[in-house]
Design an enzyme around this catalytic site. Structure first.
Site, PDB file in Angstrom:
ATOM      1  N   LYS A   1       0.845  -1.208   0.000  1.00  0.00           N
ATOM      2  CA  LYS A   1       0.000   0.000   0.000  1.00  0.00           C
ATOM      3  C   LYS A   1       0.880   1.258   0.000  1.00  0.00           C
ATOM      4  O   LYS A   1       2.083   1.173   0.256  1.00  0.00           O
ATOM      5  CB  LYS A   1      -0.920  -0.032   1.221  1.00  0.00           C
TER       6      LYS A   1
ATOM      7  N   ARG B   1     -10.711  -0.554  14.523  1.00  0.00           N
ATOM      8  CA  ARG B   1     -10.596   0.165  13.267  1.00  0.00           C
ATOM      9  C   ARG B   1     -11.628  -0.440  12.310  1.00  0.00           C
ATOM     10  O   ARG B   1     -12.759   0.000  12.295  1.00  0.00           O
ATOM     11  CB  ARG B   1      -9.155   0.090  12.733  1.00  0.00           C
TER      12      ARG B   1
ATOM     13  N   TYR C   1      15.574  30.744   6.235  1.00  0.00           N
ATOM     14  CA  TYR C   1      14.429  31.390   6.895  1.00  0.00           C
ATOM     15  C   TYR C   1      14.569  31.371   8.413  1.00  0.00           C
ATOM     16  O   TYR C   1      14.981  30.357   8.998  1.00  0.00           O
ATOM     17  CB  TYR C   1      13.135  30.628   6.564  1.00  0.00           C
TER      18      TYR C   1
ATOM     19  N   MET D   1      11.132  24.593   1.298  1.00  0.00           N
ATOM     20  CA  MET D   1      10.277  23.695   0.519  1.00  0.00           C
ATOM     21  C   MET D   1      11.067  22.865  -0.494  1.00  0.00           C
ATOM     22  O   MET D   1      10.832  21.673  -0.645  1.00  0.00           O
ATOM     23  CB  MET D   1       9.190  24.510  -0.200  1.00  0.00           C
TER      24      MET D   1
HETATM   25  C1  LIG Z   1      -0.412  -1.994   6.766  1.00  0.00           C
HETATM   26  C2  LIG Z   1      -0.950  -3.296   7.242  1.00  0.00           C
HETATM   27  C3  LIG Z   1      -0.100  -4.386   7.468  1.00  0.00           C
HETATM   28  C4  LIG Z   1       1.420  -4.295   7.369  1.00  0.00           C
HETATM   29  O1  LIG Z   1       1.953  -3.759   8.546  1.00  0.00           O
HETATM   30  P1  LIG Z   1       3.530  -3.700   8.829  1.00  0.00           P
HETATM   31  O2  LIG Z   1       3.608  -3.306  10.250  1.00  0.00           O
HETATM   32  O3  LIG Z   1       4.072  -2.629   7.925  1.00  0.00           O
HETATM   33  O4  LIG Z   1       4.087  -5.030   8.549  1.00  0.00           O
HETATM   34  C5  LIG Z   1      -0.689  -5.597   7.812  1.00  0.00           C
HETATM   35  N1  LIG Z   1      -2.015  -5.727   7.932  1.00  0.00           N
HETATM   36  C6  LIG Z   1      -2.864  -4.693   7.748  1.00  0.00           C
HETATM   37  C7  LIG Z   1      -4.324  -4.901   7.912  1.00  0.00           C
HETATM   38  C8  LIG Z   1      -2.365  -3.442   7.410  1.00  0.00           C
HETATM   39  O5  LIG Z   1      -3.204  -2.413   7.250  1.00  0.00           O
END
Ligand SMILES: *Cc1c(COP(=O)(O)O)cnc(C)c1O
Length: 380
Positions: A39, A138, A267, A315
Site C-alpha cells: 500500500k 478500526r 528562513y 520547501m
Molecule cells: C499496513 C498493514 C499491514 C502491514 O503492517 P507492517 O507493520 O508494515 O508489517 C498488515 N495488515 C494490515 C491490515 C495493514 O493495514
C-alpha cells in the site's frame, strides 16, 4: 544516463527487497504464505517494482489499501491475488473490485449485503476476506459478533470466503499482554466457528512485528509491510533476521559559497555561522519529503564525509556545512537517508517523535525513483 540530470531522487535497491522477503520467509513453516503489503505505493518504494521483486522472492499474496492501488498493479500485468485491506462500500467500488479481480476486505454485514446486491445484479462473484475486530477498533465486526457475521457471508452465493483475519494494535510493543488478549479472542472466534462446522480456508493476524515476535501465530498467511522494506518495527526485533533498508534519498549541490562569522542561513535565521564557513545549497526540501522538523538536526553524507545540515529546511532546498570537505563542486551528490549517510528512517523517526513507516511514506512523487539491483548495477 537520466539520473545525471535529476536534482534529487530516491534509489530503491530491489535486491534488498528480495533479500528481505527471503529473510522473512525463512521464519515461516509450510504452508504459511507471505503477503507483501505494498500500500501507499509500496511504502514510497514503488508498488509495481516492489511487488515484482517480492513475488520473485516468494511472496504469494499482495496487500493494498485502496482500489486504485490494486488497479495499478493489475494494469502492470501482475496476476497474483491482491487483497484490498481498506473498506470499500460504494456500488462503483464493488464493480471495480470485480472488474479488476481484486479481493476486498469485508468488515460488517451492511457492507456484505451491498456486495451481494451489486454482484448478484451484475452476475459476478468475488473472493473476499472477512476482518474481525479483536481490539484495534478500526475495521471489522467486534469479535463477539464474528460467528453471526461469518454465517451471514457464507450464505451469500456471490461472495466466496477466502480468509478470516484480524489486526494487532500493539504488536511492536515489548509488553505483549494486549497482543495475547487479541490472539485469545481471535482463536476463540476460530474455535467457535469450528464448533459450528465452519472452517475458514485461511486465517491470519500477523503484521511484520507480530510475525517476528511470535512464530506460534503465523497461521496461514503473514501480512508483512515494513520488514520487506528493510526496517525493524522496534529495536528489540533486530537480532531475529537480517533486514536491509532498500531506500536511499539523494540530491545534488546547486551552489557553493563562503560566509563569514555571524552570517545567518535560511528562513528565520535559525543557524548563525560560528566562524567563517563554506556552505552548499542542496536541491531538496520538505516538499520532497525531508521533514522540516529535522532542520539543524541531521548529518548527511557528501564525498564520503558526514556533514551537518544547517539552517531551516525550505520547501525545495536546504543548506549543508561543507567547510571541511575538499573539492566540493556543483552537481556533487549528497545522501540524506540510507546509503552512506548516517541516517536510517528510524533515526529520523526518533528525532521527530514518529515511526519509520511515516518517514518512508513521506517521499513525494516529485522525487524520481531509480531502481537498482545491487549485484547487477543500475537498471534504469
Ligand atoms: C499496513 C498493514 C499491514 C502491514 O503492517 P507492517 O507493520 O508494515 O508489517 C498488515 N495488515 C494490515 C491490515 C495493514 O493495514
Amino acid at each position: 544516463m537520466l539520473k545525471q540530470n535529476h536534482r534529487a531522487w530516491v534509489e530503491v535497491d530491489l535486491s534488498a527487497i528480495s533479500h528481505n522477503v527471503r529473510q522473512l520467509k525463512s521464519l515461516l513453516t509450510a504452508p504459511t504464505e507471505l503477503m507483501a503489503i505494498v500500500k501507499a505505493d509500496g511504502y514510497g518504494h514503488g508498488a509495481i517494482e516492489v511487488s515484482q521483486a517480492a513475488i520473485a522472492a516468494g511472496a504469494s499474496w499482495l496487500g493494498v489499501a485502496t482500489i486504485p492501488e490494486g488497479i495499478q498493479l493489475r494494469r502492470a500485468g501482475i496476476t497474483m491475488p491482491i487483497v484490498v485491506l481498506g473498506a470499500t462500500n460504494g456500488v462503483d467500488e464493488v464493480k471495480a473490485i470485480a472488474e479488476y479481480r481484486l479481493q476486498p476486505t469485508i468488515c460488517n454485514p451492511k457492507q456484505a449485503l451491498i456486495y451481494h446486491d451489486v454482484l448478484s445484479t451484475i452476475g459476478e462473484y468475488v473472493p473476499v476476506h472477512l476482518t474481525i475486530d479483536t481490539g484495534m477498533s478500526r475495521l471489522g465486526v467486534n469479535w463477539q459478533e464474528a460467528i453471526a457475521f461469518v454465517k451471514l457471508v457464507q450464505h451469500l452465493p456471490n461472495l466466496e470466503i477466502k480468509s478470516v483475519y484480524s489486526h494487532f494494535a500493539t504488536a511492536d510493543d515489548s509488553d505483549r499482554a494486549f497482543m495475547q488478549l487479541q490472539t485469545q479472542r481471535f482463536e476463540q472466534v476460530i474455535a467457535d466457528l469450528q464448533t459450528e462446522g465452519i472452517y475458514p480456508p485461511r486465517i491470519h493476524i500477523c503484521n511484520t512485528a507480530a510475525m517476528l515476535g511470535d512464530r506460534q501465530i503465523h497461521y496461514d498467511i503473514v501480512r508483512t509491510g515494513l520488514g520487506i522494506y528493510g526496517l525493524y518495527p522496534a529495536p528489540h526485533f533486530k537480532n531475529i533476521i537480517d533486514l536491509r533498508p532498500a531506500l536511499t534519498v539523494k540530491a545534488r549541490i546547486t551552489q557553493v559559497k563562503e560566509i563569514t562569522t555571524g552570517t545567518s542561513v535560511s528562513y528565520g535565521r535559525s543557524f548563525i555561522a560560528p566562524q567563517d564557513m563554506t556552505i552548499a545549497t542542496v536541491a531538496i526540501g520538505y516538499a520532497d519529503g525531508i521533514p522540516r522538523g529535522l532542520s539543524n538536526r541531521i548529518r548527511v553524507s557528501v564525498n564520503d564525509q558526514k556533514v551537518a545540515q544547517i539552517g531551516t529546511i525550505t520547501m525545495d532546498q536546504c543548506a549543508i556545512d561543507v567547510t571541511h570537505v575538499p573539492n566540493i563542486h556543483i552537481g556533487d551528490v549528497v545522501t540524506f537517508l540510507g546509503g552512506n549517510s548516517e541516517n536510517t528512517a528510524d533515526d529520523w523517526a526518533n528525532l521527530l517523535g514518529t515511526i519509520s513507516w511515516e518517514i518512508l511514506c513521506g517521499f513525494k512523487d516529485r522525487l524520481p525513483r531509480i531502481n537498482v539491483v545491487k549485484a547487477i548495477g543500475v537498471l534504469h
